[in-house]
Design a protein around this motif. Structure first.
Motif, PDB file in Angstrom:
ATOM      1  N   UNK A 215     -28.726  40.543 -45.791  1.00  0.00           N
ATOM      2  CA  UNK A 215     -29.899  41.293 -46.235  1.00  0.00           C
ATOM      3  C   UNK A 215     -31.116  40.395 -46.063  1.00  0.00           C
ATOM      4  N   UNK A 216     -32.257  40.997 -45.811  1.00  0.00           N
ATOM      5  CA  UNK A 216     -33.465  40.206 -45.558  1.00  0.00           C
ATOM      6  C   UNK A 216     -34.185  39.804 -46.843  1.00  0.00           C
ATOM      7  N   UNK A 217     -34.052  40.599 -47.884  1.00  0.00           N
ATOM      8  CA  UNK A 217     -34.781  40.281 -49.107  1.00  0.00           C
ATOM      9  C   UNK A 217     -34.062  39.172 -49.879  1.00  0.00           C
ATOM     10  N   UNK A 218     -34.833  38.293 -50.529  1.00  0.00           N
ATOM     11  CA  UNK A 218     -34.215  37.216 -51.314  1.00  0.00           C
ATOM     12  C   UNK A 218     -33.581  37.760 -52.595  1.00  0.00           C
TER      13      UNK A 218
ATOM     14  N   UNK B 191     -16.123  40.110 -37.848  1.00  0.00           N
ATOM     15  CA  UNK B 191     -17.559  40.048 -38.067  1.00  0.00           C
ATOM     16  C   UNK B 191     -18.235  41.032 -37.144  1.00  0.00           C
ATOM     17  N   UNK B 192     -19.078  41.852 -37.701  1.00  0.00           N
ATOM     18  CA  UNK B 192     -19.854  42.814 -36.930  1.00  0.00           C
ATOM     19  C   UNK B 192     -21.191  42.944 -37.645  1.00  0.00           C
ATOM     20  N   UNK B 193     -22.214  42.223 -37.178  1.00  0.00           N
ATOM     21  CA  UNK B 193     -23.483  42.184 -37.902  1.00  0.00           C
ATOM     22  C   UNK B 193     -23.913  43.565 -38.385  1.00  0.00           C
ATOM     23  N   UNK B 194     -24.346  43.664 -39.619  1.00  0.00           N
ATOM     24  CA  UNK B 194     -24.720  42.588 -40.524  1.00  0.00           C
ATOM     25  C   UNK B 194     -23.593  42.116 -41.451  1.00  0.00           C
ATOM     26  N   UNK B 195     -22.337  42.367 -41.104  1.00  0.00           N
ATOM     27  CA  UNK B 195     -21.222  42.054 -41.995  1.00  0.00           C
ATOM     28  C   UNK B 195     -20.311  40.968 -41.449  1.00  0.00           C
ATOM     29  N   UNK B 196     -19.706  40.223 -42.367  1.00  0.00           N
ATOM     30  CA  UNK B 196     -18.512  39.430 -42.107  1.00  0.00           C
ATOM     31  C   UNK B 196     -17.490  39.938 -43.115  1.00  0.00           C
TER      32      UNK B 196
END
Length: 137
Positions: A52-55, A30-35
């Protein structure tokens, strides 16, 4: 060239256990923004869960198909992990198909492989004939 799949989501850490169990994968790193999830056998592509921030809005433009020898046991297993049925099962060009959503709303399909497309050793009757006697643990 190596193929990796990236799935946008709101919380990769929360979604990773679902996809790891659904695919038989493990969390690699894990390394933000990923797992990052990987196939322990090294055969399947990596799956990167990307925060991601958007819904999520609307239907995924790309989705995963999980091809299985028997539909019902796999649906029960995935629902127990947190998946939700969206539609199906229905016939899609000779493939029994069910559309599901993961716990964060990403669609994926479960398809029952028709006997003609399934290798003989992976057909349901082959699995039943090689199953050990008695209950499994």
């Amino acid at each position: 060239m190596t193929l990796a799949l990236v799935l946008d989501c709101s919380d990769p850490d929360a979604l990773a256990p679902f996809w790891a169990r659904a695919l038989g994968y493990r969390v690699v790193r894990g390394n933000p923004p990923y797992v990052v999830l990987g196939d322990p056998g090294g055969v399947g592509p990596e799956l990167l869960l990307q925060r991601v921030s958007e819904p999520k809005r609307g239907k995924n433009r790309m989705h995963m198909d999980l091809r299985v020898p028997r539909m019902e046991p796999e649906l029960a297993r995935l629902r127990a992990l947190g998946a939700r049925t969206v539609r199906g099962p229905f016939d899609d060009n000779g493939w029994l198909t069910t559309v599901l959503q993961d716990p964060q709303g990403n669609e994926f399909c479960v398809l029952e492989v028709p006997d003609a497309a399934c290798p003989a050793d992976q057909r349901p009757e082959a699995a039943e004939s090689t199953a050990p006697d008695g209950p499994s643990s």
